[in-house]
Design an enzyme around this catalytic site. Sequence first.
Site, PDB file in Angstrom:
ATOM      1  N   ASN A   7       0.850  -1.186   0.000  1.00  0.00           N
ATOM      2  CA  ASN A   7       0.000   0.000   0.000  1.00  0.00           C
ATOM      3  C   ASN A   7       0.887   1.237   0.000  1.00  0.00           C
ATOM      4  O   ASN A   7       1.417   1.629   1.039  1.00  0.00           O
ATOM      5  CB  ASN A   7      -0.903  -0.048   1.251  1.00  0.00           C
ATOM      6  CG  ASN A   7      -1.819   1.152   1.336  1.00  0.00           C
ATOM      7  OD1 ASN A   7      -1.715   2.093   0.562  1.00  0.00           O
ATOM      8  ND2 ASN A   7      -2.726   1.110   2.297  1.00  0.00           N
ATOM      9  N   ARG A  91      -2.749  -1.902  -3.302  1.00  0.00           N
ATOM     10  CA  ARG A  91      -3.920  -1.057  -3.061  1.00  0.00           C
ATOM     11  C   ARG A  91      -3.789   0.182  -3.951  1.00  0.00           C
ATOM     12  O   ARG A  91      -2.759   0.874  -3.931  1.00  0.00           O
ATOM     13  CB  ARG A  91      -3.975  -0.631  -1.596  1.00  0.00           C
ATOM     14  CG  ARG A  91      -5.138   0.275  -1.339  1.00  0.00           C
ATOM     15  CD  ARG A  91      -4.819   1.288  -0.284  1.00  0.00           C
ATOM     16  NE  ARG A  91      -5.934   2.209  -0.133  1.00  0.00           N
ATOM     17  CZ  ARG A  91      -5.808   3.408   0.374  1.00  0.00           C
ATOM     18  NH1 ARG A  91      -4.625   3.829   0.764  1.00  0.00           N
ATOM     19  NH2 ARG A  91      -6.844   4.198   0.491  1.00  0.00           N
ATOM     20  N   HIS A 180     -12.639   4.118  -0.185  1.00  0.00           N
ATOM     21  CA  HIS A 180     -12.729   3.119   0.897  1.00  0.00           C
ATOM     22  C   HIS A 180     -13.515   1.896   0.453  1.00  0.00           C
ATOM     23  O   HIS A 180     -14.079   1.168   1.284  1.00  0.00           O
ATOM     24  CB  HIS A 180     -13.441   3.683   2.153  1.00  0.00           C
ATOM     25  CG  HIS A 180     -12.727   4.800   2.843  1.00  0.00           C
ATOM     26  ND1 HIS A 180     -13.400   5.863   3.393  1.00  0.00           N
ATOM     27  CD2 HIS A 180     -11.425   5.002   3.098  1.00  0.00           C
ATOM     28  CE1 HIS A 180     -12.536   6.697   3.950  1.00  0.00           C
ATOM     29  NE2 HIS A 180     -11.320   6.184   3.776  1.00  0.00           N
ATOM     30  N   ARG A 241     -10.416  17.112   6.937  1.00  0.00           N
ATOM     31  CA  ARG A 241     -11.127  17.493   5.703  1.00  0.00           C
ATOM     32  C   ARG A 241     -12.511  18.037   6.061  1.00  0.00           C
ATOM     33  O   ARG A 241     -13.170  17.529   6.961  1.00  0.00           O
ATOM     34  CB  ARG A 241     -11.305  16.281   4.779  1.00  0.00           C
ATOM     35  CG  ARG A 241     -10.002  15.738   4.258  1.00  0.00           C
ATOM     36  CD  ARG A 241     -10.244  14.589   3.287  1.00  0.00           C
ATOM     37  NE  ARG A 241      -9.078  13.745   3.243  1.00  0.00           N
ATOM     38  CZ  ARG A 241      -9.113  12.423   3.177  1.00  0.00           C
ATOM     39  NH1 ARG A 241     -10.280  11.786   3.111  1.00  0.00           N
ATOM     40  NH2 ARG A 241      -8.002  11.733   3.153  1.00  0.00           N
ATOM     41  N   GLU A 387      -8.695  -4.202   5.316  1.00  0.00           N
ATOM     42  CA  GLU A 387      -8.513  -3.944   3.882  1.00  0.00           C
ATOM     43  C   GLU A 387      -7.389  -4.806   3.301  1.00  0.00           C
ATOM     44  O   GLU A 387      -7.477  -5.267   2.162  1.00  0.00           O
ATOM     45  CB  GLU A 387      -8.211  -2.460   3.662  1.00  0.00           C
ATOM     46  CG  GLU A 387      -9.431  -1.584   3.866  1.00  0.00           C
ATOM     47  CD  GLU A 387      -9.102  -0.121   4.108  1.00  0.00           C
ATOM     48  OE1 GLU A 387      -8.663   0.202   5.224  1.00  0.00           O
ATOM     49  OE2 GLU A 387      -9.301   0.681   3.193  1.00  0.00           O
TER      50      GLU A 387
END
Length: 402
Positions: A7, A91, A180, A241, A387
């Site tokens: 990743n 990923r 996601h 964010r 994940e």
Amino acid sequence: MKVLVVNCGSSSVKYTLFKMDNEKKIAWGIVECIGLPEAYYKRQSVGAEEKEESVKVRNHTEAVELIIKDLMNKETGSIQSIDEIAVVGHRIVHGGDKFSKSVLVTEEVKEGLKECFSIAPLHNPHHYAGILAVEKMLPGIPSVLVFDTAFHQTIADYAYMYALPYEYYEKAGIRKYGFHGTSHNYVSHRAALMLGKPAEELKMITCHLGNGSSIAAIENGKVVDTSMGFTPLQGVVMGTRCGDIDPAIIPYLINRDKNFADPEALNVLLNKKSGLLGISGLSGDMRTIVKAVSAGNKKAKLAFEMLCYSVKKYISAYFGILNGIDCIVFTAGIGENSPSVREKVCANLQALGIEMDISKNNEPSSEERFVSKDESKVKIMVIPTNEELMIARESKMVLANG
Ligand code: AMP
């Protein structure tokens, strides 16, 4: 069979080596702060102590090289020969319109990924560098790309389009993509197993609440809508964010402050200085916010309430879109570990058949579990995401299917 999951984030490379017969981790670690003097390498393997050391790595290529050399270290490594790795799963944050499912890496696929650089400039070039580094270090070992956007490719056009002139979609690819996806996919399947029904017969809302957060409405195993959009900035209030804001704020800021003529300054404001951090002035980390709320900090309380309210708003909207749901799933750092966020989000939703069992919700656990009252029509679940395992499974499956 062993699968290596890689990743490449914006300034880090994480990896996990899985043994797939039992789906257990053999070795895992991270190179952080790539390109900076404080770069370090932290790793662990089964039965060994965690190790951490400062390293000099200029870029993602060097980080991947360091990891693979370490995994193959004759004395301390977890693999003796590269042939032990059946496939490497990468990923990938953004697959654009091009990739609707995981793919085996070919020259054509790499070209396709390059075409997605412009819509994910902070991520996809690093992923690409990671793929090339793996090819160099593990010649002949196949690689598979697993996209964060892929699970959301079932969203209908009326839900993924923005009401801008159509040519902006055609020429610039501006539409909702969602992110996601690997996490939403993983927890939705776990939820189906916990409910003892196939995912194809269930309607659910999955809440991935971490530093970045997104909500997905899933019907019969397919995503119907999700809160993140063209980029991961849209949707609920996040760590740093802003989530949904009136887009007219952007030209207003540009007119008001000449510093914002630079798009990068706007990007930093909206992505790095907003959300929990922006409102509280303290931190984008929910643990700090929760502590500050307990200590009576008003701005931290406001930030906490704004985040919970925005999640509740999406849940309520998706409840309507799906015409009722079987379950709500909470996952990721905040979703898994913050009872107070889960409680606030689910409060006063009895009208929708959503009833939390507060004592179950407060029980500390790292296992997947139900936190709704037995009589709640909608089940509320906490499911730790995984994940990496999902990427390993996808990679194994793509390899098997050629
Ligand atoms: P992630 O991006 O999934 O790693 O999630 C990171 C977020 O989870 C950060 O905001 C953390 O503060 C939050 N988090 C982790 N543990 C807890 C906890 N025990 N209580 C509240 N928030 C937590």
